[in-house]
Design a protein around this motif. Structure first.
Motif, PDB file in Angstrom:
ATOM      1  N   HIS A  59      69.948 -22.781   3.894  1.00 24.69           N
ATOM      2  CA  HIS A  59      69.743 -23.527   2.659  1.00 24.69           C
ATOM      3  C   HIS A  59      70.967 -23.429   1.754  1.00 24.69           C
ATOM      4  O   HIS A  59      71.444 -24.429   1.208  1.00 24.69           O
ATOM      5  CB  HIS A  59      68.533 -22.977   1.894  1.00 24.69           C
ATOM      6  CG  HIS A  59      67.236 -23.085   2.613  1.00 24.69           C
ATOM      7  ND1 HIS A  59      66.207 -22.199   2.420  1.00 24.69           N
ATOM      8  CD2 HIS A  59      66.780 -23.979   3.537  1.00 24.69           C
ATOM      9  CE1 HIS A  59      65.170 -22.536   3.168  1.00 24.69           C
ATOM     10  NE2 HIS A  59      65.502 -23.616   3.868  1.00 24.69           N
ATOM     11  N   LEU A  60      71.460 -22.213   1.602  1.00 24.28           N
ATOM     12  CA  LEU A  60      72.600 -21.986   0.709  1.00 24.28           C
ATOM     13  C   LEU A  60      73.851 -22.699   1.212  1.00 24.28           C
ATOM     14  O   LEU A  60      74.620 -23.257   0.426  1.00 24.28           O
ATOM     15  CB  LEU A  60      72.861 -20.486   0.574  1.00 24.28           C
ATOM     16  CG  LEU A  60      71.720 -19.689  -0.098  1.00 24.28           C
ATOM     17  CD1 LEU A  60      71.967 -18.190   0.038  1.00 24.28           C
ATOM     18  CD2 LEU A  60      71.588 -20.078  -1.557  1.00 24.28           C
ATOM     19  N   ARG A  61      74.053 -22.684   2.517  1.00 21.75           N
ATOM     20  CA  ARG A  61      75.221 -23.376   3.077  1.00 21.75           C
ATOM     21  C   ARG A  61      75.111 -24.881   2.883  1.00 21.75           C
ATOM     22  O   ARG A  61      76.113 -25.557   2.597  1.00 21.75           O
ATOM     23  CB  ARG A  61      75.372 -23.023   4.552  1.00 21.75           C
ATOM     24  CG  ARG A  61      75.941 -21.619   4.770  1.00 21.75           C
ATOM     25  CD  ARG A  61      76.020 -21.255   6.234  1.00 21.75           C
ATOM     26  NE  ARG A  61      76.735 -19.993   6.410  1.00 21.75           N
ATOM     27  CZ  ARG A  61      76.665 -19.235   7.498  1.00 21.75           C
ATOM     28  NH1 ARG A  61      75.900 -19.626   8.519  1.00 21.75           N
ATOM     29  NH2 ARG A  61      77.341 -18.111   7.576  1.00 21.75           N
ATOM     30  N   ASN A  62      73.917 -25.415   3.046  1.00 23.26           N
ATOM     31  CA  ASN A  62      73.736 -26.850   2.812  1.00 23.26           C
ATOM     32  C   ASN A  62      73.975 -27.206   1.345  1.00 23.26           C
ATOM     33  O   ASN A  62      74.549 -28.259   1.033  1.00 23.26           O
ATOM     34  CB  ASN A  62      72.331 -27.285   3.234  1.00 23.26           C
ATOM     35  CG  ASN A  62      72.157 -27.300   4.738  1.00 23.26           C
ATOM     36  OD1 ASN A  62      73.120 -27.494   5.484  1.00 23.26           O
ATOM     37  ND2 ASN A  62      70.935 -27.096   5.202  1.00 23.26           N
ATOM     38  N   MET A  63      73.552 -26.343   0.443  1.00 26.82           N
ATOM     39  CA  MET A  63      73.813 -26.564  -0.979  1.00 26.82           C
ATOM     40  C   MET A  63      75.316 -26.556  -1.257  1.00 26.82           C
ATOM     41  O   MET A  63      75.818 -27.370  -2.038  1.00 26.82           O
ATOM     42  CB  MET A  63      73.102 -25.505  -1.823  1.00 26.82           C
ATOM     43  CG  MET A  63      71.603 -25.648  -1.862  1.00 26.82           C
ATOM     44  SD  MET A  63      70.834 -24.384  -2.915  1.00 26.82           S
ATOM     45  CE  MET A  63      69.096 -24.766  -2.650  1.00 26.82           C
ATOM     46  N   THR A  64      76.016 -25.643  -0.607  1.00 27.25           N
ATOM     47  CA  THR A  64      77.474 -25.588  -0.761  1.00 27.25           C
ATOM     48  C   THR A  64      78.109 -26.872  -0.245  1.00 27.25           C
ATOM     49  O   THR A  64      78.985 -27.463  -0.890  1.00 27.25           O
ATOM     50  CB  THR A  64      78.062 -24.380  -0.017  1.00 27.25           C
ATOM     51  OG1 THR A  64      77.538 -23.175  -0.582  1.00 27.25           O
ATOM     52  CG2 THR A  64      79.582 -24.356  -0.123  1.00 27.25           C
TER      53      THR A  64
END
Length: 210
Positions: free
Chosen positions: A137-142
């Motif tokens: 999730h965090l990587r996709n947000m980045t």
């Protein structure tokens, strides 16, 4: 309220994540200020609207919006960059939709419309709804942030001392619209500092800000 000789034109998408009332409130607020609302709701979003708000919620939104689109109709106007819009809000934005935007997998109208906002360098506001978050999730947000999107988790502004869930929803929806950066008065109540808050709420004690 116009921009370049036409009303502000905003795409609003509702996906299947919890928080369908956020999308509903954003649509109502945009219509209230005279904007054109181009609405697209995923099938999962329609189910969530029915579960969280009521069986007639989707139908009422269809009547409220300026124009509504089938989520599978990738030949719609909002699928093309030549159709001028002033921004897009996905509220709520599911992790599936976020991942698809991050990877450029435009297999439905919501993702395609979001991809158009990015390639045309227009505002794309994602009210990403999930907790807790894993690394994917965090990587996709980045990734989407690096592409130009604004990730705006629907976090309550407790410092505003909301009195109800409706107060929380109203503030988040107003902030999302303000994030479009359109030349219009801000909808969200601004923080005027602790002294300003106390002046409006005599007898209250101090609170913090974001």
């Amino acid at each position: 309220m116009t921009f370049a000789d036409r009303p502000f034109r905003v795409v609003v998408a509702i996906t299947g994540a919890s928080g369908a009332v956020l999308g509903e409130t954003i649509v109502k607020k945009l219509m209230m200020v005279g904007a054109e609302v181009h609405l697209v709701v995923s099938e999962a979003g329609q189910r969530t609207l029915a579960h969280e708000i009521g069986s007639d919620a989707y139908g009422r939104l269809l009547l409220a919006a300026t124009k509504a689109y089938d989520p599978d109709d990738i030949g719609s106007a909002i699928a093309s960059g030549s159709f001028r819009v002033d921004g897009m809000i996905i509220a709520p934005c599911s992790m599936k939709t976020l991942a698809a935007i991050a990877c450029g997998v435009s297999d439905n109208l919501i993702i395609r419309a979001a991809d158009v906002q990015l390639k045309e360098r227009r505002r794309l506001i994602l009210l990403a709804r999930e907790t807790p978050l894993h690394l994917g999730h965090l990587r996709n947000m980045t990734s989407v942030t690096e592409m130009g999107a604004i990730v705006m988790p629907p976090v309550p502004a407790f410092y505003q001392r909301p009195l109800s869930v409706a107060d929380v929803v109203d503030h988040i929806a107003s902030r999302a619209i303000d994030m479009l950066g359109l030349p219009m008065p801000g909808l969200a109540r601004s923080w005027e500092g602790e002294r300003g808050w106390l002046a409006l709420h005599p007898g209250g004690d101090g609170v913090g800000s974001e």
